[in-house]
Design a protein around this motif. Structure first.
Motif, PDB file in Angstrom:
ATOM      1  N   GLU A  69       9.220 -10.705   2.826  1.00  0.00           N
ATOM      2  CA  GLU A  69       8.735 -11.215   1.551  1.00  0.00           C
ATOM      3  C   GLU A  69       7.265 -11.575   1.708  1.00  0.00           C
ATOM      4  OE1 GLU A  69       9.835 -14.215  -2.103  1.00  0.00           O
ATOM      5  OE2 GLU A  69      11.125 -14.158  -0.345  1.00  0.00           O
ATOM      6  N   TYR A  70       6.432 -10.985   0.858  1.00  0.00           N
ATOM      7  CA  TYR A  70       4.991 -11.095   0.965  1.00  0.00           C
ATOM      8  C   TYR A  70       4.425 -12.116  -0.020  1.00  0.00           C
ATOM      9  CZ  TYR A  70       0.113  -9.541   0.944  1.00  0.00           C
ATOM     10  OH  TYR A  70      -1.242  -9.487   1.018  1.00  0.00           O
ATOM     11  N   GLY A  71       5.125 -12.324  -1.081  1.00  0.00           N
ATOM     12  CA  GLY A  71       4.646 -13.208  -2.138  1.00  0.00           C
ATOM     13  C   GLY A  71       5.234 -12.768  -3.447  1.00  0.00           C
ATOM     14  N   ASP A  83       4.187  -1.290   8.061  1.00  0.00           N
ATOM     15  CA  ASP A  83       2.873  -1.799   8.462  1.00  0.00           C
ATOM     16  C   ASP A  83       1.705  -1.013   7.869  1.00  0.00           C
ATOM     17  OD1 ASP A  83       3.097   0.522   9.938  1.00  0.00           O
ATOM     18  OD2 ASP A  83       2.884  -0.451  11.895  1.00  0.00           O
ATOM     19  N   THR A  84       1.987  -0.075   6.960  1.00  0.00           N
ATOM     20  CA  THR A  84       0.906   0.668   6.307  1.00  0.00           C
ATOM     21  C   THR A  84       0.520   0.043   4.967  1.00  0.00           C
ATOM     22  OG1 THR A  84       2.352   2.194   5.096  1.00  0.00           O
ATOM     23  CG2 THR A  84       1.723   2.823   7.347  1.00  0.00           C
ATOM     24  N   GLY A  85       1.211  -1.037   4.591  1.00  0.00           N
ATOM     25  CA  GLY A  85       0.931  -1.681   3.309  1.00  0.00           C
ATOM     26  C   GLY A  85       1.883  -1.267   2.209  1.00  0.00           C
ATOM     27  N   THR A  86       2.807  -0.356   2.501  1.00  0.00           N
ATOM     28  CA  THR A  86       3.790   0.049   1.501  1.00  0.00           C
ATOM     29  C   THR A  86       4.614  -1.170   1.116  1.00  0.00           C
ATOM     30  OG1 THR A  86       3.873   2.285   2.367  1.00  0.00           O
ATOM     31  CG2 THR A  86       5.745   1.580   1.035  1.00  0.00           C
ATOM     32  N   ASN A  87       4.751  -1.379  -0.183  1.00  0.00           N
ATOM     33  CA  ASN A  87       5.455  -2.570  -0.654  1.00  0.00           C
ATOM     34  C   ASN A  87       6.317  -2.231  -1.856  1.00  0.00           C
ATOM     35  OD1 ASN A  87       3.925  -3.337  -3.282  1.00  0.00           O
ATOM     36  ND2 ASN A  87       2.310  -2.876  -1.801  1.00  0.00           N
ATOM     37  N   ARG A 161      21.235  -4.424 -19.236  1.00  0.00           N
ATOM     38  CA  ARG A 161      20.052  -4.796 -18.458  1.00  0.00           C
ATOM     39  C   ARG A 161      19.598  -3.580 -17.668  1.00  0.00           C
ATOM     40  NH1 ARG A 161      18.669  -9.804 -18.765  1.00  0.00           N
ATOM     41  NH2 ARG A 161      17.231  -9.749 -17.027  1.00  0.00           N
ATOM     42  N   VAL A 162      18.324  -3.592 -17.302  1.00  0.00           N
ATOM     43  CA  VAL A 162      17.799  -2.592 -16.381  1.00  0.00           C
ATOM     44  C   VAL A 162      17.310  -3.340 -15.147  1.00  0.00           C
ATOM     45  CG1 VAL A 162      15.468  -2.587 -17.417  1.00  0.00           C
ATOM     46  CG2 VAL A 162      16.250  -0.619 -16.062  1.00  0.00           C
ATOM     47  N   TYR A 163      17.627  -2.788 -13.991  1.00  0.00           N
ATOM     48  CA  TYR A 163      17.202  -3.340 -12.702  1.00  0.00           C
ATOM     49  C   TYR A 163      16.234  -2.331 -12.105  1.00  0.00           C
ATOM     50  CZ  TYR A 163      21.162  -6.294 -13.641  1.00  0.00           C
ATOM     51  OH  TYR A 163      22.031  -7.167 -14.233  1.00  0.00           O
ATOM     52  N   ILE A 164      15.028  -2.770 -11.775  1.00  0.00           N
ATOM     53  CA  ILE A 164      13.954  -1.859 -11.396  1.00  0.00           C
ATOM     54  C   ILE A 164      13.410  -2.233 -10.022  1.00  0.00           C
ATOM     55  CG2 ILE A 164      11.690  -0.952 -12.035  1.00  0.00           C
ATOM     56  CD1 ILE A 164      12.401  -1.976 -14.939  1.00  0.00           C
ATOM     57  N   LEU A 165      13.290  -1.229  -9.184  1.00  0.00           N
ATOM     58  CA  LEU A 165      12.702  -1.373  -7.858  1.00  0.00           C
ATOM     59  C   LEU A 165      11.511  -0.420  -7.830  1.00  0.00           C
ATOM     60  CD1 LEU A 165      13.269  -2.696  -5.058  1.00  0.00           C
ATOM     61  CD2 LEU A 165      14.595  -0.662  -4.516  1.00  0.00           C
ATOM     62  N   THR A 166      10.317  -0.948  -7.635  1.00  0.00           N
ATOM     63  CA  THR A 166       9.102  -0.137  -7.656  1.00  0.00           C
ATOM     64  C   THR A 166       8.424  -0.198  -6.295  1.00  0.00           C
ATOM     65  OG1 THR A 166       8.762  -0.660  -9.991  1.00  0.00           O
ATOM     66  CG2 THR A 166       6.873   0.230  -8.790  1.00  0.00           C
ATOM     67  N   MET A 167       8.160   0.976  -5.724  1.00  0.00           N
ATOM     68  CA  MET A 167       7.481   1.065  -4.425  1.00  0.00           C
ATOM     69  C   MET A 167       6.082   1.625  -4.633  1.00  0.00           C
ATOM     70  SD  MET A 167       8.342   3.440  -1.084  1.00  0.00           S
ATOM     71  CE  MET A 167       8.338   4.959  -2.026  1.00  0.00           C
ATOM     72  N   GLY A 168       5.120   1.009  -3.958  1.00  0.00           N
ATOM     73  CA  GLY A 168       3.757   1.527  -3.925  1.00  0.00           C
ATOM     74  C   GLY A 168       3.362   1.801  -2.488  1.00  0.00           C
ATOM     75  N   ALA A 169       2.913   3.015  -2.208  1.00  0.00           N
ATOM     76  CA  ALA A 169       2.509   3.391  -0.848  1.00  0.00           C
ATOM     77  C   ALA A 169       1.084   3.905  -0.889  1.00  0.00           C
ATOM     78  CB  ALA A 169       3.449   4.457  -0.293  1.00  0.00           C
ATOM     79  N   TYR A 170       0.344   3.616   0.176  1.00  0.00           N
ATOM     80  CA  TYR A 170      -1.048   4.037   0.237  1.00  0.00           C
ATOM     81  C   TYR A 170      -1.225   5.328   1.012  1.00  0.00           C
ATOM     82  CZ  TYR A 170      -1.742  -0.441  -1.837  1.00  0.00           C
ATOM     83  OH  TYR A 170      -1.667  -1.514  -2.701  1.00  0.00           O
ATOM     84  N   ASN A 171      -0.107   5.893   1.496  1.00  0.00           N
ATOM     85  CA  ASN A 171      -0.187   7.218   2.114  1.00  0.00           C
ATOM     86  C   ASN A 171       1.092   7.987   1.827  1.00  0.00           C
ATOM     87  OD1 ASN A 171       1.709   7.143   4.511  1.00  0.00           O
ATOM     88  ND2 ASN A 171       0.401   5.397   5.035  1.00  0.00           N
ATOM     89  N   GLN A 172       0.952   9.280   1.768  1.00  0.00           N
ATOM     90  CA  GLN A 172       2.045  10.177   1.397  1.00  0.00           C
ATOM     91  C   GLN A 172       3.215  10.103   2.381  1.00  0.00           C
ATOM     92  OE1 GLN A 172       1.852  12.482  -1.443  1.00  0.00           O
ATOM     93  NE2 GLN A 172       4.048  12.540  -1.067  1.00  0.00           N
ATOM     94  N   THR A 173       2.934   9.958   3.675  1.00  0.00           N
ATOM     95  CA  THR A 173       3.997   9.928   4.682  1.00  0.00           C
ATOM     96  C   THR A 173       4.917   8.733   4.477  1.00  0.00           C
ATOM     97  OG1 THR A 173       2.576  11.062   6.269  1.00  0.00           O
ATOM     98  CG2 THR A 173       4.484   9.890   7.160  1.00  0.00           C
TER      99      THR A 173
END
Length: 190
Positions: A69-71, A83-87, A161-173
């Motif tokens: 948990e980051y915040g 550890d690449t910042g993917t969250n 209801r809708v339950y949503i999980l969103t991932m953001g990655a800074y690299n394709q791998t």
């Protein structure tokens, strides 16, 4: 990165009324998720990861125990995946009787209006994971610093209801390595 953050009910009404092509193509039998597809008993699901359960006001989801948990952003929890910042962030909201296909169409339009989507291209798909219909949106957005953020949203509709999980990655791998996991995690909502 929330799916429809800031979208008011009146805007939803307007989008529904303006998007007659989507509404006219819907069939009642395909609009709502068949409740038989939604697993209430998680003992039927074998997860590919060690998990921990996180609880919200009236729902829970099982996330990988390795997520940190980051915040939060405006009360929406953010977890670091690697550890690449993917969250990822996790949220739920009422759909007020809106069919899943209409909701996903409105979300796609809202994302295009609010974000800098590369080539204005959002790939929309749905699949059955662990016996549950998972709606997916995939796109690349430009961040404020002009870097690319590979984004993947998974959504499950259940009990209005809708339950949503969103991932953001800074690299394709990292993005490619975590897509299937996102689909699996969202199926554990209860």
């Amino acid at each position: 990165m929330g799916c429809t953050k800031g979208t008011s009910e009146s805007k939803r009404e307007t989008l529904i009324n303006n998007d007659k092509s989507v509404e006219s193509n819907l069939e009642d039998t395909n609009d709502k998720i068949d409740e038989d597809l939604v697993n209430e008993d998680l003992s039927e699901i074998t997860l590919s990861y060690d998990y921990k359960t996180i609880s919200f006001d009236d729902w829970q989801v099982d996330i990988p125990s390795s997520w940190i948990e980051y915040g939060d952003s405006e009360g929406i929890p953010i977890y670091l995946i690697d550890d690449t910042g993917t969250n990822t962030n996790i949220l739920s909201e009422s759909v007020n009787g809106i069919y899943s296909e209409v909701y996903m169409s409105m979300t796609t339009k809202s994302l295009k209006d609010m974000l800098d989507i590369v080539d204005d291209n959002i790939i929309s798909d749905s699949k059955i994971v662990n016996g549950i219909k998972v709606n997916c949106l995939e796109y690349v957005q430009k961040a404020d610093d002009n870097s690319s953020v590979y984004t993947y949203q998974t959504a499950v509709f259940k009990d209005d209801r809708v339950y949503i999980l969103t991932m953001g990655a800074y690299n394709q791998t990292s993005f490619d390595n975590n897509k299937a996991l996102m689909e699996e995690v969202i199926t554990t909502v209860r």
